[in-house]
Design a protein around this motif. Structure first.
Motif, PDB file in Angstrom:
ATOM      1  N   LEU A   1       0.848  -1.193   0.000  1.00 46.19           N
ATOM      2  CA  LEU A   1       0.000   0.000   0.000  1.00 46.19           C
ATOM      3  C   LEU A   1       0.881   1.239   0.000  1.00 46.19           C
ATOM      4  O   LEU A   1       2.052   1.185   0.380  1.00 46.19           O
ATOM      5  CB  LEU A   1      -0.928   0.007   1.216  1.00 46.19           C
ATOM      6  N   GLY A   2       0.301   2.369  -0.395  1.00 44.02           N
ATOM      7  CA  GLY A   2       1.060   3.579  -0.617  1.00 44.02           C
ATOM      8  C   GLY A   2       1.227   4.466   0.589  1.00 44.02           C
ATOM      9  O   GLY A   2       1.045   4.040   1.742  1.00 44.02           O
ATOM     10  N   PRO A   3       1.558   5.733   0.347  1.00 46.81           N
ATOM     11  CA  PRO A   3       1.892   6.645   1.440  1.00 46.81           C
ATOM     12  C   PRO A   3       0.754   6.891   2.425  1.00 46.81           C
ATOM     13  O   PRO A   3       1.022   7.194   3.593  1.00 46.81           O
ATOM     14  CB  PRO A   3       2.292   7.936   0.711  1.00 46.81           C
ATOM     15  N   ALA A   4      -0.485   6.771   1.988  1.00 46.77           N
ATOM     16  CA  ALA A   4      -1.595   6.965   2.923  1.00 46.77           C
ATOM     17  C   ALA A   4      -1.548   5.922   4.042  1.00 46.77           C
ATOM     18  O   ALA A   4      -1.858   6.222   5.205  1.00 46.77           O
ATOM     19  CB  ALA A   4      -2.931   6.891   2.188  1.00 46.77           C
ATOM     20  N   HIS A   5      -1.151   4.702   3.692  1.00 43.77           N
ATOM     21  CA  HIS A   5      -1.032   3.653   4.711  1.00 43.77           C
ATOM     22  C   HIS A   5       0.128   3.943   5.653  1.00 43.77           C
ATOM     23  O   HIS A   5       0.050   3.678   6.862  1.00 43.77           O
ATOM     24  CB  HIS A   5      -0.865   2.292   4.046  1.00 43.77           C
ATOM     25  N   VAL A   6       1.210   4.478   5.111  1.00 42.72           N
ATOM     26  CA  VAL A   6       2.334   4.870   5.966  1.00 42.72           C
ATOM     27  C   VAL A   6       1.896   5.938   6.960  1.00 42.72           C
ATOM     28  O   VAL A   6       2.188   5.856   8.159  1.00 42.72           O
ATOM     29  CB  VAL A   6       3.511   5.378   5.113  1.00 42.72           C
ATOM     30  N   ALA A   7       1.178   6.954   6.470  1.00 45.84           N
ATOM     31  CA  ALA A   7       0.708   8.024   7.349  1.00 45.84           C
ATOM     32  C   ALA A   7      -0.207   7.474   8.437  1.00 45.84           C
ATOM     33  O   ALA A   7      -0.125   7.877   9.608  1.00 45.84           O
ATOM     34  CB  ALA A   7      -0.013   9.091   6.526  1.00 45.84           C
ATOM     35  N   GLU A   8      -1.080   6.543   8.065  1.00 43.13           N
ATOM     36  CA  GLU A   8      -1.983   5.923   9.039  1.00 43.13           C
ATOM     37  C   GLU A   8      -1.189   5.150  10.090  1.00 43.13           C
ATOM     38  O   GLU A   8      -1.480   5.234  11.294  1.00 43.13           O
ATOM     39  CB  GLU A   8      -2.949   4.993   8.309  1.00 43.13           C
ATOM     40  N   THR A   9      -0.187   4.420   9.658  1.00 39.41           N
ATOM     41  CA  THR A   9       0.620   3.633  10.586  1.00 39.41           C
ATOM     42  C   THR A   9       1.397   4.536  11.541  1.00 39.41           C
ATOM     43  O   THR A   9       1.499   4.249  12.738  1.00 39.41           O
ATOM     44  CB  THR A   9       1.583   2.719   9.804  1.00 39.41           C
ATOM     45  N   LEU A  10       1.934   5.621  11.025  1.00 41.08           N
ATOM     46  CA  LEU A  10       2.645   6.570  11.881  1.00 41.08           C
ATOM     47  C   LEU A  10       1.716   7.133  12.953  1.00 41.08           C
ATOM     48  O   LEU A  10       2.091   7.232  14.133  1.00 41.08           O
ATOM     49  CB  LEU A  10       3.204   7.718  11.045  1.00 41.08           C
ATOM     50  N   ALA A  11       0.499   7.481  12.544  1.00 43.70           N
ATOM     51  CA  ALA A  11      -0.434   8.123  13.471  1.00 43.70           C
ATOM     52  C   ALA A  11      -0.980   7.166  14.513  1.00 43.70           C
ATOM     53  O   ALA A  11      -1.198   7.551  15.670  1.00 43.70           O
ATOM     54  CB  ALA A  11      -1.581   8.751  12.682  1.00 43.70           C
ATOM     55  N   LEU A  12      -1.204   5.913  14.128  1.00 40.39           N
ATOM     56  CA  LEU A  12      -1.895   4.978  15.009  1.00 40.39           C
ATOM     57  C   LEU A  12      -0.970   4.063  15.816  1.00 40.39           C
ATOM     58  O   LEU A  12      -1.286   3.709  16.951  1.00 40.39           O
ATOM     59  CB  LEU A  12      -2.860   4.118  14.187  1.00 40.39           C
TER      60      LEU A  12
ATOM     61  N   ALA B   1       8.490  13.351   4.502  1.00 49.47           N
ATOM     62  CA  ALA B   1       9.011  14.330   5.457  1.00 49.47           C
ATOM     63  C   ALA B   1       8.575  13.991   6.871  1.00 49.47           C
ATOM     64  O   ALA B   1       9.341  14.162   7.829  1.00 49.47           O
ATOM     65  CB  ALA B   1       8.546  15.734   5.067  1.00 49.47           C
ATOM     66  N   GLY B   2       7.340  13.480   7.019  1.00 52.54           N
ATOM     67  CA  GLY B   2       6.860  13.072   8.334  1.00 52.54           C
ATOM     68  C   GLY B   2       7.635  11.897   8.891  1.00 52.54           C
ATOM     69  O   GLY B   2       7.917  11.837  10.096  1.00 52.54           O
ATOM     70  N   VAL B   3       7.989  10.955   8.008  1.00 46.92           N
ATOM     71  CA  VAL B   3       8.809   9.806   8.424  1.00 46.92           C
ATOM     72  C   VAL B   3      10.160  10.288   8.936  1.00 46.92           C
ATOM     73  O   VAL B   3      10.642   9.873   9.995  1.00 46.92           O
ATOM     74  CB  VAL B   3       8.993   8.825   7.240  1.00 46.92           C
ATOM     75  N   VAL B   4      10.781  11.180   8.169  1.00 47.94           N
ATOM     76  CA  VAL B   4      12.101  11.688   8.534  1.00 47.94           C
ATOM     77  C   VAL B   4      12.033  12.497   9.829  1.00 47.94           C
ATOM     78  O   VAL B   4      12.863  12.329  10.731  1.00 47.94           O
ATOM     79  CB  VAL B   4      12.685  12.526   7.382  1.00 47.94           C
ATOM     80  N   GLU B   5      11.044  13.364   9.930  1.00 45.30           N
ATOM     81  CA  GLU B   5      10.916  14.216  11.112  1.00 45.30           C
ATOM     82  C   GLU B   5      10.689  13.392  12.375  1.00 45.30           C
ATOM     83  O   GLU B   5      11.201  13.725  13.456  1.00 45.30           O
ATOM     84  CB  GLU B   5       9.756  15.195  10.923  1.00 45.30           C
ATOM     85  N   ALA B   6       9.931  12.290  12.232  1.00 44.11           N
ATOM     86  CA  ALA B   6       9.656  11.436  13.388  1.00 44.11           C
ATOM     87  C   ALA B   6      10.828  10.523  13.735  1.00 44.11           C
ATOM     88  O   ALA B   6      10.795   9.835  14.757  1.00 44.11           O
ATOM     89  CB  ALA B   6       8.408  10.592  13.127  1.00 44.11           C
ATOM     90  N   GLY B   7      11.858  10.508  12.890  1.00 41.04           N
ATOM     91  CA  GLY B   7      13.009   9.645  13.141  1.00 41.04           C
ATOM     92  C   GLY B   7      12.717   8.175  12.959  1.00 41.04           C
ATOM     93  O   GLY B   7      13.377   7.320  13.571  1.00 41.04           O
TER      94      GLY B   7
ATOM     95  N   THR C   1      16.439   7.459   7.531  1.00 41.60           N
ATOM     96  CA  THR C   1      17.306   6.430   8.107  1.00 41.60           C
ATOM     97  C   THR C   1      16.922   5.100   7.486  1.00 41.60           C
ATOM     98  O   THR C   1      15.763   4.689   7.564  1.00 41.60           O
ATOM     99  CB  THR C   1      17.132   6.367   9.633  1.00 41.60           C
ATOM    100  N   ILE C   2      17.883   4.424   6.873  1.00 43.18           N
ATOM    101  CA  ILE C   2      17.584   3.229   6.080  1.00 43.18           C
ATOM    102  C   ILE C   2      18.423   2.060   6.556  1.00 43.18           C
ATOM    103  O   ILE C   2      19.618   2.197   6.826  1.00 43.18           O
ATOM    104  CB  ILE C   2      17.845   3.489   4.586  1.00 43.18           C
TER     105      ILE C   2
END
Length: 350
Positions: free
Chosen positions: A216-227, A247-253, A286-287
């Motif tokens: 799944l795409g970035p919307a799923h990533v955003a959902e996972t970060l939030a939840l 940018a949200g992934v990077v900012e959240a570390g 970070t990879i």
């Protein structure tokens, strides 16, 4: 993915097997050597699909039909793991293979539910893996720690049970549980319903490492970060499709466990050159490169670094930065990380 190509200045590239690195995305059954699978299948009288008869890179469609085929093959391989000795062998061999490829740290992911029926329950299943991880560390010199993973296709209450089990074996050394994950088809289950399990793990200090952002795409990533508030994401490559999400992934570390061979095998990208590794690096992510399920996807950890060199055009300084990133994202102790970072500097200076 050869490692023998000369660099642009005509010098031979540094050997990637000598580059210290950490391996943070490897599944227990999927780590099996093909030869081991064939031996276990014969020993236990299991008839395997032809696709599992040799080491190869699968090429599946990126839809539910492709995932069904992948899951069928994975289940067939898992059906060959019947005894404590089988489970111990898998861990020892995974660590041996990682050690040969320069891995200083392996964080192996396992769902003990899958093996509980053969060894008397999920607790004995996990204890077998943890003891094997301690033995493998002593035998190979590669530190082996364990991530307990729940499955999106089972009830969220099962995930809570596994989170509590993981917490009861939590620690920061080899042979300890260091993280809690969530695997299987990202299109299945409701991410919000697994938040309680991750809260249990997070409160105890475990790394939260759910899969997200491959099928799944970035919307799923955003959902996972939030939840789920992850520390790392299994895959996460498709965050590259939305600059705000990335940018949200990077900012959240949040570290990304990028597994190029998996991405291509599951049909997410046409070939290894299209995996957005450079885009993620340019954004400051970070990879940690990983092999995911080499039994089905073919290449192991070293080949992922070879692909970064050959298919992405990364030079040795960039590869060293990737290796350092993988170590930094691990749950190894601080003194070990410092020592391995110094070894990477030595590799680069050689």
């Amino acid at each position: 993915m050869s490692t023998s190509r000369h660099s642009v200045d005509g010098t031979a590239p540094r050997p990637l097997a000598a580059l210290p690195k950490a391996h943070l995305h490897l599944h227990f059954t999927g780590s099996m050597r093909t030869s081991t699978l064939l031996e276990l299948a014969e020993q236990h009288g299991v008839r395997l699909p032809g696709a599992l008869s040799g080491q190869q890179m699968l090429h599946l469609s990126p839809d539910e039909r492709g995932w069904f085929r992948f899951q069928r093959l994975y289940d067939a391989a898992r059906a060959c793991v019947r005894t404590p000795e089988d489970m111990r062998r898998i861990v020892i061999e995974a660590a041996t293979d990682d050690a040969a490829e320069g891995s200083r740290r392996l964080e192996l992911q396992v769902d003990p539910t899958s093996y509980a029926v053969h060894v008397g329950g999920i607790t004995p299943a996990l204890e077998i893996v943890l003891q094997a991880a301690r033995d493998a560390t002593a035998l190979t010199g590669t530190e082996v720690a364990v991530i307990v993973a729940a499955s999106r296709i089972r009830h969220p209450l099962d995930a809570r049970t596994l989170a509590r089990l993981a917490v009861s074996y939590a620690g920061d050394g080899p042979g300890d549980v260091i993280g809690f994950g969530l695997s299987n088809d990202e299109r299945r289950g409701d991410t919000a319903e697994f938040a309680a399990a991750f809260a249990i793990a997070r409160k105890a200090g475990l790394a939260c490492v759910p899969h997200s952002g491959e099928l799944l795409g970035p919307a799923h990533v955003a959902e996972t970060l939030a939840l789920l508030h992850p520390d790392r994401l299994g895959h996460g490559v498709r965050s590259s499709e939305d600059p705000r999400v990335l940018a949200g992934v990077v900012e959240a570390g949040v570290a990304l466990e990028v597994c190029p061979a998996s991405n291509v095998s599951l049909g997410v990208y046409a070939d290894l050159g299209h995996v957005p590794l450079r885009r993620l690096m340019a954004a400051g992510a970070t990879i940690a490169l990983g092999a995911d399920d080499p039994l089905l996807f073919g290449p192991r950890l070293l080949a992922q670094y070879a692909s970064a060199r050959e298919d992405q055009g990364l030079g040795d300084e960039e590869l060293a930065a990737l290796a350092k990133s993988s170590i930094s994202a691990s749950r190894a102790r601080a003194e070990a990380k410092r020592a391995w970072h110094a070894e990477i500097d030595d590799w680069l200076a050689a």
